[in-house]
Design a protein around this motif. Structure first.
Motif, short mmCIF file in Angstrom:
data_model
loop_
_atom_site.label_atom_id
_atom_site.label_comp_id
_atom_site.label_asym_id
_atom_site.label_seq_id
_atom_site.Cartn_x
_atom_site.Cartn_y
_atom_site.Cartn_z
N VAL A 60 30.65 -1.73 -33.12
CA VAL A 60 30.56 -2.42 -34.60
C VAL A 60 29.89 -3.54 -34.17
CG1 VAL A 60 32.02 -4.18 -35.83
CG2 VAL A 60 32.82 -1.98 -35.78
N ILE A 61 28.98 -4.09 -35.36
CA ILE A 61 28.06 -5.44 -34.88
C ILE A 61 28.48 -6.44 -35.96
CG2 ILE A 61 25.75 -6.32 -35.06
CD1 ILE A 61 26.04 -4.45 -32.86
N LYS A 62 28.91 -7.48 -35.37
CA LYS A 62 29.41 -8.47 -36.35
C LYS A 62 28.24 -9.85 -36.31
CE LYS A 62 33.45 -11.36 -37.53
NZ LYS A 62 34.93 -11.55 -37.32
N MET A 77 28.09 -23.41 -42.96
CA MET A 77 28.97 -23.13 -41.78
C MET A 77 28.26 -22.55 -40.37
SD MET A 77 32.24 -23.31 -41.02
CE MET A 77 32.87 -23.58 -42.70
N ALA A 78 28.72 -23.59 -39.44
CA ALA A 78 27.95 -23.42 -38.17
C ALA A 78 28.21 -21.97 -37.44
CB ALA A 78 28.38 -24.26 -37.01
N LYS A 79 26.90 -21.24 -37.48
CA LYS A 79 27.16 -19.89 -36.72
C LYS A 79 27.72 -19.72 -35.31
CE LYS A 79 22.22 -19.56 -35.56
NZ LYS A 79 21.96 -21.01 -35.62
N GLU A 80 27.67 -20.95 -34.94
CA GLU A 80 28.15 -20.90 -33.33
C GLU A 80 29.56 -20.57 -33.28
OE1 GLU A 80 27.59 -22.64 -29.31
OE2 GLU A 80 26.30 -21.62 -30.88
N ARG A 81 30.18 -20.51 -34.46
CA ARG A 81 31.75 -19.87 -34.32
C ARG A 81 31.70 -18.60 -33.65
NH1 ARG A 81 29.79 -19.40 -39.57
NH2 ARG A 81 29.79 -17.21 -40.38
N ALA A 82 30.40 -17.72 -33.52
CA ALA A 82 30.42 -16.39 -33.05
C ALA A 82 30.57 -16.68 -31.61
CB ALA A 82 28.99 -15.64 -33.39
N TYR A 83 30.27 -17.86 -30.75
CA TYR A 83 30.39 -18.03 -29.75
C TYR A 83 32.03 -17.84 -29.33
CZ TYR A 83 31.18 -20.37 -25.21
OH TYR A 83 31.65 -20.88 -24.00
N PHE A 84 32.67 -18.74 -30.08
CA PHE A 84 34.06 -18.88 -30.01
C PHE A 84 34.99 -17.58 -30.11
CE2 PHE A 84 32.54 -22.74 -30.95
CZ PHE A 84 32.71 -23.58 -29.62
N GLU A 85 34.41 -16.79 -31.06
CA GLU A 85 35.04 -15.58 -31.19
C GLU A 85 34.77 -14.63 -30.30
OE1 GLU A 85 35.42 -11.80 -34.53
OE2 GLU A 85 33.98 -13.41 -35.00
N ALA A 86 33.61 -14.44 -29.72
CA ALA A 86 33.24 -13.57 -28.60
C ALA A 86 34.10 -13.87 -27.18
CB ALA A 86 31.88 -13.39 -28.18
N THR A 87 34.11 -15.19 -26.99
CA THR A 87 34.62 -15.87 -25.92
C THR A 87 36.36 -15.34 -25.88
OG1 THR A 87 33.23 -17.55 -25.78
CG2 THR A 87 35.35 -17.90 -24.52
N THR A 88 37.00 -15.77 -27.25
CA THR A 88 38.60 -15.49 -27.32
C THR A 88 38.65 -13.92 -27.34
OG1 THR A 88 38.82 -17.32 -28.57
CG2 THR A 88 40.38 -15.89 -28.75
N THR A 109 22.20 -16.59 -29.54
CA THR A 109 21.11 -16.95 -30.47
C THR A 109 21.09 -16.37 -31.99
OG1 THR A 109 19.46 -17.46 -28.85
CG2 THR A 109 18.48 -17.06 -30.81
N MET A 110 21.62 -15.16 -31.82
CA MET A 110 21.34 -14.30 -33.15
C MET A 110 22.96 -14.48 -33.72
SD MET A 110 18.79 -12.71 -33.84
CE MET A 110 19.24 -11.21 -34.75
N ALA A 111 23.88 -15.20 -32.90
CA ALA A 111 25.30 -15.24 -33.18
C ALA A 111 25.95 -13.91 -33.84
CB ALA A 111 25.42 -16.20 -34.72
N LEU A 112 25.81 -13.05 -32.77
CA LEU A 112 26.10 -11.48 -32.98
C LEU A 112 26.96 -10.75 -31.79
CD1 LEU A 112 23.42 -8.80 -33.94
CD2 LEU A 112 24.72 -8.63 -31.82
N ILE A 113 28.07 -10.26 -32.33
CA ILE A 113 29.05 -9.70 -31.57
C ILE A 113 28.72 -8.26 -31.55
CG2 ILE A 113 31.27 -9.69 -30.47
CD1 ILE A 113 31.69 -12.08 -31.96
N GLY A 114 28.71 -7.37 -30.26
CA GLY A 114 28.72 -6.03 -30.41
C GLY A 114 30.01 -5.24 -29.69
#
Length: 419
Positions: A60-62, A77-88, A109-114
């Motif tokens: 899955v790519i989010k 809405m700041a896309k930086e939220r992806a960093y906190f999601e990936a970290t958690t 940079t891409m605010a992307l989680i695989g």
């Protein structure tokens, strides 16, 4: 195509991205890009979500967008939220690997989680509850996930230096915390353009919430706790739409609202959403299936989840009482009787916090901005409103009178009496 600055992906550009990213391409055989099957399934409020299936695997790519997807660019809405999601996901995944999907790749940079694709028959728990499906391991799995993620990220396990470092890092997720503050603790109690409810049936009910002084005193206390109490690394949005299930698997997803906050917010969000599912069942009852047995299963799940969580949390505490945690230093709380009193007091307060936050989450789902499919899928407005009113009345009582409950069994009895 260069991905050196943020670019919203589509199904075509995602193929190029995966081929350029070994951590992803190695999982699915992206060298044969013609074989990739990509489907965008993001039905949530905030993000793009792509399922990618290749010749040798799936994922899955989010991708976070710089605005709220369901509203548009008018609500940034700041896309930086992806960093906190990936970290958690990584931190919680290390603590509870059986119940958190593995992260393969994160691109800030891409605010992307695989991450791992939770293949069928996994479905969103909320949809399973609407369909009336029983999950025999749900209480066991969710209590285990919550006990481990909350205990091991708290001062019961960490020293104060490590804890403050974590608080500082997650303070950066301020925008999503502020969104919660608005939609959970503010908007339902005032006139807001974002609020909605089943009108005209609940017009008076919504007005009553806005005019209830006792309710406002309680919600102010909870908002203060949400903003000020840095207790553990919480998921921050742990409702039944953030859990995927099969008969023997339970996976917690979407912790983009995570921060160091009050444990009771996670526990309450989850239990509160189970209570919403309970009150919605009458709206899904049909000839030959009155849902009465299923309602009893939901109540058992609520009681078992808290009781198992309580037991496991205390067990972790006992196992680690001589460890690095600085909340209760071992050479001070070295008398078993004193430690037991501390633990009983801690868990009693945590139950009350959870009941309060759970009630607040229920109220916002009925008269606030974002509703739940449990009720929304009841097609007839009047029938839906009857279910919603029962849930709302219970939530208001719970918020104002939660201190009278001494155990989860009493709460479950009160739910039965309300229905």
């Amino acid at each position: 195509m260069s991905f050196e600055e943020f670019t919203p992906l589509n199904e075509k550009s995602l193929v190029d991205y995966i081929k350029a990213t070994p951590a992803l391409s190695s999982k699915i055989g992206a060298d044969k890009s013609d074989d990739l099957v990509i489907k965008e399934v993001g039905d949530g409020n905030l993000n793009f979500v792509f399922i990618v299936v290749g010749s040798s695997g799936s994922l899955v790519i989010k991708q976070a967008l710089p605005y709220i997807r369901c509203i548009g660019e008018s609500w940034p809405m700041a896309k930086e939220r992806a960093y906190f999601e990936a970290t958690t996901l990584r931190k919680h995944g290390n603590l509870s690997p059986d119940h958190v999907p593995q992260v393969y790749h994160f691109d800030r940079t891409m605010a992307l989680i695989g991450m791992r694709y939770l293949e069928p028959p996994h479905i969103i728990l909320r949809k399973g509850l609407i369909a009336g499906i029983e999950y025999p391991f749900l209480a066991d799995h969710m209590s285990d996930y919550m006990a481990k993620t909350l205990f091991f990220t708290s001062l019961l396990y960490h020293d104060t230096t490590e804890h403050r470092r974590a608080v500082t890092e997650f303070c950066g997720n301020v925008e999503l915390c502020r969104l919660t503050e608005q939609v959970v603790f503010s908007d339902p109690y005032r006139v807001s353009t974002f609020n909605r409810w089943t009108s005209p049936y609940l017009d008076d009910d919504a007005k009553a919430v806005r005019e209830d002084s006792a309710l406002k005193l309680e919600i102010a206390e909870l908002k203060s706790m949400f903003c000020e109490r840095a207790q553990a690394l919480i998921h921050g949005d742990l409702h039944t739409g953030s859990v995927m299930v099969t008969q023997d698997s339970t996976q917690v997803i979407d912790p983009e609202f995570s921060f160091i906050g009050p444990m009771g917010f996670d526990i309450g969000a989850y239990l509160g959403n189970l209570i919403l599912a309970f009150f919605a069942q009458d709206g899904h009852a049909a000839q030959g299936n009155d849902r009465k047995e299923y309602k009893q299963w939901i109540l058992r799940s609520i009681e078992q989840t808290w009781d198992l969580f309580n037991k496991r949390f205390i067990a972790l505490w006992d196992q680690n009482k001589d460890g690095p945690g600085e909340a209760y230093l071992a050479d001070i709380y070295n008398n078993p009787g004193v430690l037991q009193l501390v633990q009983e007091n801690y868990m009693r307060n945590l139950l009350l916090d959870s009941l309060g936050f759970g009630a607040a989450k229920m109220i916002r789902r009925i008269v606030g901005v974002a509703h739940v499919e449990d009720f929304e899928s009841i097609e007839e407005d009047k029938r839906r409103a009857v279910c919603e009113r029962s849930a709302l009345e219970f939530a208001k009582m719970l918020l104002k009178e939660r201190r009278k409950f001494t155990c989860i069994g009493e709460v479950v009895s009160a739910i039965q009496n309300q229905s």
